[in-house]
Design an enzyme around this catalytic site. Structure first.
Site, PDB file in Angstrom:
ATOM      1  N   ASP A   1       0.863  -1.164   0.000  1.00  0.00           N
ATOM      2  CA  ASP A   1       0.000   0.000   0.000  1.00  0.00           C
ATOM      3  C   ASP A   1       0.913   1.231   0.000  1.00  0.00           C
ATOM      4  O   ASP A   1       2.140   1.137   0.079  1.00  0.00           O
ATOM      5  CB  ASP A   1      -0.956  -0.043   1.202  1.00  0.00           C
ATOM      6  CG  ASP A   1      -2.188   0.816   0.963  1.00  0.00           C
ATOM      7  OD1 ASP A   1      -3.216   0.593   1.609  1.00  0.00           O
ATOM      8  OD2 ASP A   1      -2.115   1.722   0.102  1.00  0.00           O
TER       9      ASP A   1
HETATM   10  C1  GLC Z   1      -4.378   4.179  -0.294  1.00  0.00           C
HETATM   11  C2  GLC Z   1      -5.259   3.007   0.101  1.00  0.00           C
HETATM   12  C3  GLC Z   1      -5.297   1.909  -0.916  1.00  0.00           C
HETATM   13  C4  GLC Z   1      -5.210   2.490  -2.304  1.00  0.00           C
HETATM   14  C5  GLC Z   1      -3.833   3.119  -2.446  1.00  0.00           C
HETATM   15  C6  GLC Z   1      -3.646   3.792  -3.807  1.00  0.00           C
HETATM   16  O1  GLC Z   1      -3.631   4.616   0.788  1.00  0.00           O
HETATM   17  O2  GLC Z   1      -4.987   2.420   1.356  1.00  0.00           O
HETATM   18  O3  GLC Z   1      -6.505   1.173  -0.718  1.00  0.00           O
HETATM   19  O4  GLC Z   1      -5.376   1.474  -3.276  1.00  0.00           O
HETATM   20  O5  GLC Z   1      -3.557   4.048  -1.413  1.00  0.00           O
HETATM   21  O6  GLC Z   1      -4.516   4.851  -3.960  1.00  0.00           O
END
Ligand code: GLC
Length: 746
Positions: free
Chosen positions: A293
């Site tokens: 993430d």
């Molecule tokens: C965010 C979220 C994740 C998302 C990623 C990209 O922090 O936790 O679910 O896919 O970043 O946007």
């Protein structure tokens, strides 16, 4: 002789190359042909270490910043061959521009993958996933992801960071809106529908998206419901309740998995080798790639398991992380770690290999511009068909929570409707969270939906009455005037879209601001009032529930919200939604979920005065609304529950009568209780459902067929198997209202 010799050598080298490629390839990814694998191995041999590290780096394009950092040098890095994928960039022109940069400027011209959070639609935004889950319609859920994939790929994308399959039992957590709720069995079914909808049967087709199961793992169980907070639970709970939906995605062939921000019992997921390698790859057989993430590798430092970025990068690679989202941790550390003999070239090659395999699967090596088709972009977005489906899906996702004296549907005799409330005419809030490329200006508000639907002799007046989340009551007077002049009042109440979603936990989950006060003065006029709720989580609407004669849960319905809700309010659609997450009476009950254990001192409603039992002094144990709950404009009665057990087969039949005066769909739910086990078992576990149309007066016989495999559960040794003994079969309209029969399974 000389030529023959040379030919023999050439054949031997060729054979070595092929055999080497075959041996060194990942444990045989099914989706990759041996010739593609051969090309990948050949490519690996020509890549410099910087180019390898580049493939393991994912950067945001800056179009839609979904995390705490943004570095603007992604274009420079693309040209240097130091980027494997870009996220949050779309439209054919922009994707083509960035892809061309990678192909024209970098040495090896390896195409980029383009990802985005296509969570509940791309341009056509569908109800938030928690709302979709309440439809209990797996085909509709799959279809919504198919449409999302169609639209997203028409704008250049080929990877989505979805489905989010975190089990959620705590509505204080803002991201419950993104998942399917509290039940593991249902979440697994919905997870597979989503992966199938996104990925279709051919990832190389130009209208399918690589899916990403997230957030691995157990991100939905943060202590105190506070986002990013510590997760600490037994392995037994992890296996029984939280891991299965991710496994369901793997079994459905999901192409990628995203690590979660949280730790589990002291080990952050992004550095958890047991989770990412032993379990995900070696035990479950996952063949795709693991992405973190947003800057989750960097966050191993504040987690306190790494002193610096280099150590964090080493931990992540050793754990089994293939791609670093936005953190530049790999970009800035892996070459040094390799040169310092802290990591091996095999580790790097294994990570690069699965990323390259994904690019081959997506057809990007065949045609890097496969997803850059201007004609598709012009023709395939927001089509009339997708709008019509979206409108139906909104109605199907609505849950009728209360309907005293048949307040709903709005009678045809009504001539003046007063719509009052901060959510009544708000385009931006209809989208909910993670609305990707959805455009709020294209959303249909509730006011617009009602005006679109009513005939010309009905007037609709609108007063906001108050803001969603402040203490200003200065517009109460106008709202009261509007209500007094109308035959019928609709109250549009709830949360603003930004009050749920990431980094949006709430400690008080009642209606915010002065909405309860507004509801009270409007309902006290004595007019017929129906409340429509707009929210991204279960709310403790205990006070509202005592006041309002009718309450329709509509979540955030997306582009067609207003039209779909109006179809329900005015009776064109008979609501059939059922809650997939429990509504607590107050925050003190949390976590509260239907598949709870009996404990050694269970509260017995037949003995309300008992002291030494599991209960509160100031509140019932029961929720406000239970899992599986939802009313209809008609009524269903359950009778003649019959069961037969033959060997390992369990047959269940029940009769469901539509005893009301209009046709309706009913979600018939089947639960099981294992009365005695070698570990404690829940009071009920969902083991099946059927959503059926029953015409008025009709009696339908519904049949379920289970086997002993459906009775299996995890044991302390983490093995899953069933135990013979006494069980109770429950069938009903929700988890609290059932009829039951005991059975014995040997
Ligand atoms: C965010 C979220 C994740 C998302 C990623 C990209 O922090 O936790 O679910 O896919 O970043 O946007």
């Amino acid at each position: 002789m000389q030529n023959m010799y040379k030919l023999k050598i050439a054949v031997i080298i060729w054979m070595m190359l092929i055999s080497d490629a075959v041996q060194s390839q990942n444990p045989g990814d099914q989706g990759i042909s041996s010739s593609d694998n051969f090309k990948i191995e050949a490519l690996l041999r020509t890549m410099t270490i910087d180019e390898k590290v580049g493939q393991l780096s994912l950067f945001i394009s800056g179009w839609d910043v979904t995390g705490p950092t943004l570095n603007n040098n992604y274009k420079k890095l693309i040209k240097e061959g130091k980027v494997g994928a870009i996220f949050n960039a779309y439209t054919v022109d922009y994707v083509r521009e960035l892809q061309k940069m990678a192909l024209d400027e970098s040495r090896l011209k390896i195409p980029l993958i383009f990802g985005y959070d296509v969570i509940h639609g791309h341009r056509t935004i569908f109800p938030i996933p928690l709302g979709q889950a309440c439809s209990w319609d797996l085909a509709a859920i799959e279809k919504s992801e198919r449409i999302a994939a169609q639209e997203a790929t028409a704008e250049g994308l080929n990877w989505t960071f979805a489905p989010m399959v975190d089990i959620t039992r705590d509505p204080r957590w803002g991201r419950v809106d993104e998942g399917a709720g509290e039940d593991t069995w249902l979440d697994c079914a919905i997870a597979q529908a989503r992966v199938k909808g996104f990925q279709g049967t051919d990832l190389a087709a130009n209208n399918t998206l690589l899916a990403c199961a997230k957030h691995f793992a157990a991100y939905g169980a943060p202590q105190a419901g506070r986002d990013y907070n510590t997760v600490d639970m037994s392995q037994l709970s992890l296996y029984e309740w939280y891991l299965p939906p991710y496994k369901a995605c793997v079994d459905a062939g999901v192409g990628s998995v995203m690590t979660s921000f949280n730790e589990i019992a002291g080990v952050p997921s992004t550095s958890n080798k047991w989770l990412l390698t032993d379990l995900l790859r070696n035990s479950w057989g996952f063949k795709g790639f693991v992405v973190t993430d947003f800057t989750a590798i960097n966050e191993l430092i504040p987690h306190g398991v790494a002193t610096d970025l280099k150590e964090a990068a080493k931990l992540a690679l050793n754990a089994g992380v293939d791609m670093d989202m936005q953190g530049s941790a790999y970009l800035n550390s892996l070459a040094d770690l390799y040169n310092g003999k802290k990591i091996t070239m095999k580790q790097l090659d294994d990570a690069v290999r699965v990323v390259l395999q994904a690019k081959f699967k997506l057809g990007l090596f065949d045609d890097p511009y496969r997803y850059c088709n201007k004609e598709r972009q012009e023709k395939e977005l927001m089509t009339p068909e997708s709008q019509s489906f979206a409108r139906k899906f909104v109605a199907q996702s609505c849950v009728l929570l209360k309907n005293q004296k048949q307040t709903l549907p709005i009678p045809a005799t009504v001539r003046t409707i007063a719509l009052i409330g901060p959510l009544g005419d708000s385009k931006k809030d209809m989208l909910g969270n993670w609305s990707a490329a959805g455009e709020s200006e294209k959303c249909v508000t509730l006011l617009e939906g009602i005006k679109n639907r009513v005939n010309k002799n009905v007037s609709v007046i609108y007063e906001k009455g108050c803001n969603a989340n402040d203490r200003d009551k200065s517009s109460f007077g106008n709202a009261l005037k509007a209500a007094s002049s109308a035959d019928y009042v609709i109250l549009a109440l709830g949360e603003e879209g930004g009050m749920s979603g990431e980094a949006s936990s709430r400690s008080n989950i009642d209606l915010p601001g002065v909405q309860n006060e507004l509801a009270e003065i409007i309902i006290n006029t004595g007019k017929p009032v129906a409340v429509v709720l707009f929210n991204g989580r279960p709310l403790t609407i205990t006070k509202l529930n005592t006041l309002a004669p009718a309450i329709l849960e509509s979540w955030f319905g997306g582009t067609q919200a207003g039209n779909g809700i109006a179809d329900v309010l005015l009776g064109d659609v008979n609501p059939s939604g059922k809650l997939t997450m429990t509504f607590p009476r107050n925050e003190g009950q949390i976590p509260i979920f239907y598949n709870a254990k009996n404990t050694g001192r269970p509260y017995n409603p037949a003995d309300p005065g008992a002291k030494y039992v599991s209960r509160y002094l100031d509140c019932s144990n029961d929720p406000l609304f239970p899992f599986g709950y939802g009313l209809s404009y008609t009524s269903f009665t359950y009778s003649n529950l019959a069961t037969t057990v033959e060997g390992s087969k369990i047959n269940v039949t029940v009769q469901v009568t539509n005893s009301g005066n209009r046709d309706g769909e009913e979600v018939v739910q089947l639960y099981i209780r294992d009365k005695v086990g070698s570990v404690t078992r829940p009071l009920k576990e969902l083991k099946g459902f059927q959503k059926v149309l029953i015409t008025k007066g009709e009696i339908k016989t519904i049949e379920f067929n289970l086997t002993t495999a459906d009775l299996a559960f995890y044991h302390p040794d983490l093995k899953k198997y069933w135990e013979p003994g006494e069980f109770v079969v429950y069938v009903g309209t929700n988890s609290a209202e059932t009829i039951s029969k005991s059975i014995s399974v040997k």
